[in-house]
Design a protein around this motif. Structure first.
Motif, mmCIF file in Angstrom:
data_model
loop_
_atom_site.group_PDB
_atom_site.id
_atom_site.type_symbol
_atom_site.label_atom_id
_atom_site.label_comp_id
_atom_site.label_asym_id
_atom_site.label_seq_id
_atom_site.Cartn_x
_atom_site.Cartn_y
_atom_site.Cartn_z
ATOM 1 N N SER A 16 29.721 16.929 29.452
ATOM 2 C CA SER A 16 29.935 17.651 30.884
ATOM 3 C C SER A 16 30.954 18.739 30.584
ATOM 4 O O SER A 16 30.489 19.921 31.164
ATOM 5 C CB SER A 16 30.802 16.613 31.717
ATOM 6 O OG SER A 16 31.015 17.203 32.949
ATOM 7 N N LYS A 17 31.662 19.004 29.697
ATOM 8 C CA LYS A 17 32.470 20.082 29.425
ATOM 9 C C LYS A 17 31.907 21.128 28.923
ATOM 10 O O LYS A 17 32.194 22.149 29.263
ATOM 11 C CB LYS A 17 34.000 19.663 28.607
ATOM 12 C CG LYS A 17 34.949 20.731 28.591
ATOM 13 C CD LYS A 17 36.018 20.316 27.818
ATOM 14 C CE LYS A 17 37.341 21.242 27.803
ATOM 15 N NZ LYS A 17 36.859 22.557 27.125
ATOM 16 N N THR A 18 30.944 20.846 28.034
ATOM 17 C CA THR A 18 30.166 21.914 27.358
ATOM 18 C C THR A 18 29.422 22.586 28.254
ATOM 19 O O THR A 18 29.381 23.679 28.219
ATOM 20 C CB THR A 18 29.299 21.216 26.194
ATOM 21 O OG1 THR A 18 30.272 20.581 25.460
ATOM 22 C CG2 THR A 18 28.529 22.228 25.617
ATOM 23 N N ILE A 19 28.704 22.003 29.056
ATOM 24 C CA ILE A 19 27.873 22.561 30.366
ATOM 25 C C ILE A 19 28.590 23.364 31.170
ATOM 26 O O ILE A 19 28.497 24.335 31.465
ATOM 27 C CB ILE A 19 27.068 21.212 30.946
ATOM 28 C CG1 ILE A 19 26.186 20.509 30.063
ATOM 29 C CG2 ILE A 19 26.162 21.911 32.107
ATOM 30 C CD1 ILE A 19 25.715 19.201 30.642
ATOM 31 N N LYS A 20 29.864 22.822 31.404
ATOM 32 C CA LYS A 20 30.609 23.552 32.481
ATOM 33 C C LYS A 20 31.080 24.938 31.735
ATOM 34 O O LYS A 20 31.272 26.015 32.329
ATOM 35 C CB LYS A 20 31.784 22.765 32.830
ATOM 36 C CG LYS A 20 32.817 23.413 33.875
ATOM 37 C CD LYS A 20 33.937 22.570 34.387
ATOM 38 C CE LYS A 20 34.902 23.109 35.526
ATOM 39 N NZ LYS A 20 35.692 22.188 36.115
ATOM 40 N N ASP A 21 31.450 24.940 30.429
ATOM 41 C CA ASP A 21 31.798 26.190 29.550
ATOM 42 C C ASP A 21 30.736 27.038 29.412
ATOM 43 O O ASP A 21 30.993 28.103 29.528
ATOM 44 C CB ASP A 21 32.612 25.728 28.377
ATOM 45 C CG ASP A 21 33.871 24.833 28.540
ATOM 46 O OD1 ASP A 21 34.450 24.899 29.628
ATOM 47 O OD2 ASP A 21 34.244 24.359 27.422
ATOM 48 N N GLU A 22 29.487 26.714 29.117
ATOM 49 C CA GLU A 22 28.325 27.525 28.536
ATOM 50 C C GLU A 22 27.636 27.954 30.064
ATOM 51 O O GLU A 22 27.208 29.107 29.866
ATOM 52 C CB GLU A 22 27.308 26.628 27.775
ATOM 53 C CG GLU A 22 28.023 26.364 26.360
ATOM 54 C CD GLU A 22 26.988 25.653 25.480
ATOM 55 O OE1 GLU A 22 25.551 25.572 26.309
ATOM 56 O OE2 GLU A 22 27.135 25.293 24.537
ATOM 57 N N PHE A 23 27.616 27.128 30.969
ATOM 58 C CA PHE A 23 26.853 27.532 32.209
ATOM 59 C C PHE A 23 27.376 27.819 33.488
ATOM 60 O O PHE A 23 26.857 28.054 34.550
ATOM 61 C CB PHE A 23 25.688 26.757 32.400
ATOM 62 C CG PHE A 23 24.673 26.450 31.121
ATOM 63 C CD1 PHE A 23 23.660 27.449 30.964
ATOM 64 C CD2 PHE A 23 24.572 25.394 30.291
ATOM 65 C CE1 PHE A 23 22.805 27.230 29.546
ATOM 66 C CE2 PHE A 23 23.874 25.246 29.290
ATOM 67 C CZ PHE A 23 23.139 26.148 28.830
#
Length: 560
Positions: A40-47
């Motif tokens: 979830s954090k990865t998606i928030k940081d990338e997109f």
């Protein structure tokens, strides 16, 4: 040209579970143990998109179900992968052991052993005759263990030699692994070698059967973990490690007497663990390795942390690639050496130099020296590079007593370091490299009976991802948590205005006397849920409430 004034959207309907499975399938394939919050954090940081943790959980679960379909096909191509390793790296050893439930049942995978020619030749060319053995659990759908054999290079760092995936860690699997390792390294005279392990059950008997006359060391940290279950405390722990690191038998006897004076039972229980396997006083001098713990294998196991959660071929590929990168990294790093020895060797030498201060040197005129400090006195011979303390002979690096003589002679300490640490041997260790492999579509097709996957074992309880901590490690973790979460109970508060004790600036008597009683009756904003017409403001809206003097006084008295 019009300016866009649309509000940014951080929650999009197109971001569904199906889209997440398509977008992050490869990421989950590479790291099956990825956490839901981490994704979830990865998606928030990338997109810059907010995705709930529950949706990430459903997406990861769906991806893992898809990957489970390929679990069986991995083993059908395992022999093709093994042949590709042999074709790309001639002289390597890759052995696959299979089993059948009954003679007419399908052939099922049981074990695989891998030893690349480059790692074998590098170990024999530049490393000492010391091998650390250990095993670690697999964490994915394939249950079992990875057995590893690790050497020690010229900078006292780990050097992977061979590894194997087995169904369980027992006498049979260890015997199979060590027989192949012995053949690869062409070990004929076992008395010249030293093996170290973590007190695995039954391994000692297997080692004595296959390597007659070898010195088998047990990790002192594991010995202490078992011994300290009945004998706890920092004092006993200090005495244990002092005993383990004593390099000569004379001082060992004195340290054992000191332990007996403190705790007789602890001294008696220590005899249950033969000191020949974990105390420096009994180690052989020709190996030039004074290690009392198996940290080299623990360091290698740490590099396998992510690989242990994958299927069989991706796991083997991760180990191979990590080893190949390590060899390349060491080949480049050695070019930056300022002298003839590595940084860890020079660090150990500098510790001896610092410890040489304050010793009295008595010279006999040839090569003999007496080194004295207080009641301690040792005999040193520079020509033989020996000291009665024995640490110099065990490690190959001058001890503090030898440093005194070297400086008295006007020589440089680096000239007396054993050649096993030299740059020349280090270059020979990493001279051989692992050759790259082709992709799966280029692998050769091996004819023969199809290899099937072992039936996955369903373990009881929730799957464990973290290593089981020992008692000493638990105490360290508990102490660090207590330090980070210190309670405020019992503290005497200090006012920031008048610097007085027993109150804070909100109830400072100086401020109250200046503002008068009106300051006490000032309306206070109390946060709470809105009621009546105030409900439209939503939860957590503020409302003003007049507090009576009596209720305020009661509150202040309670706070004080």
């Amino acid at each position: 040209m019009l300016d866009h004034r649309c509000n940014s959207q951080f929650t999009l309907g197109i971001v569904s579970q199906k889209w997440l499975e398509w977008k992050f399938e490869e990421k989950v394939r590479q790291n099956p143990t990825i956490g839901y919050s981490e994704l979830s954090k990865t998606i928030k940081d990338e997109f810059s998109i907010n995705v709930t943790v529950s949706m990430c959980r459903r997406a990861i679960t769906g991806i893992l179900k898809k990957l489970d379909i390929g679990y069986e096909t991995q083993f059908k191509r395992l022999r093709d992968y093994a042949q590709e390793c042999l074709n790309s790296n001639p002289g390597s050893t890759v052995k696959i052991k299979t089993t059948r439930t009954v003679p007419t049942s399908p052939m099922v995978f049981e074990r695989i052993y891998v030893c690349f020619h480059a790692m074998k030749m590098g170990f024999l060319a530049g490393c000492r005759k010391f091998i650390g053995l250990d095993g670690c659990f697999l964490k994915g759908k394939l249950k079992g263990e990875i057995l590893t054999a690790v050497g020690k290079d010229g900078n006292n760092q780990m050097y992977p030699i061979a590894w194997a995936v087995v169904e369980i860690e027992n006498n049979s699997s260890w015997r199979w692994f060590l027989e192949l390792l012995k053949a690869d390294l062409d070990i004929t005279n076992s008395s010249e070698w030293t093996l170290m392990s973590d007190q695995q059950k039954g391994l000692s008997n297997v080692i004595q059967d296959l390597f007659s006359g070898v010195q088998h060391r047990n990790c002192a940290r594991h010995v202490h973990a078992n011994w300290s279950k009945r004998h706890r405390g920092k004092v006993l722990k200090t005495h244990f490690w002092q005993i383990a690191k004593t390099p000569n038998k004379a001082q060992l006897a004195e340290n054992l007497k000191a332990l007996e004076k403190i705790d007789v039972a602890a001294r008696v229980d220590l005899d249950k663990y033969p000191m020949q396997s974990w105390c420096k006083a009994y180690f052989k001098e020709d190996v030039k390795c004074d290690m009392v713990d198996n940290n080299l294998n623990e360091a290698f196991n740490k590099t396998l942390l992510n690989a242990r959660s994958k299927f069989i071929i991706p796991m083997l590929e991760d180990i191979r690639v990590a080893t190949m990168k390590r060899v390349e990294k060491k080949k480049v790093w050695v070019e930056n050496w300022r002298g003839n020895y590595g940084s860890l060797v020079l660090k150990k030498l500098n510790e001896s130099i610092l410890g040489s201060v304050g010793w009295e040197v008595i010279f006999n005129g040839v090569e003999g020296y007496e080194i004295k400090k207080g009641t301690l006195q040792f005999k040193v011979n520079l020509q033989l590079t020996s000291c009665s303390y024995r640490l110099w002979q065990l490690s190959g690096i001058p001890c503090r007593h030898g440093i005194c003589d070297i400086f008295h002679k006007g020589h440089q300490p680096e000239d007396y370091i054993h050649e096993c640490y030299s740059k020349g041997l280090y270059l020979k260790t990493y001279e051989h490299v692992i050759q790259p492999l082709n992709g799966e579509i280029f692998w050769p097709r091996i004819e023969g009976e199809e290899l099937h996957a072992p039936v996955p074992k369903k373990m009881t309880g929730r799957p464990k991802k973290k290593r089981k901590l020992e008692e000493t490690e638990k105490n360290k973790k508990k102490m660090s948590e207590e330090v980070s979460k210190l309670s405020r109970k019992g503290r005497i508060m200090t006012c920031q205005l008048c610097k007085g004790k027993g109150h804070n600036k909100r109830f400072c008597p100086t401020l109250s006397s200046q503002q008068g009683e009106s300051a006490i009756r000032t309306p206070v904003a109390v946060r709470g849920r809105g009621t009546g017409r105030g409900r439209g403001r939503g939860r957590g809206s503020a409302r003003l409430t007049d507090l009576s003097q009596e209720s305020f006084v009661g509150t202040s008295a309670c706070i004080e």
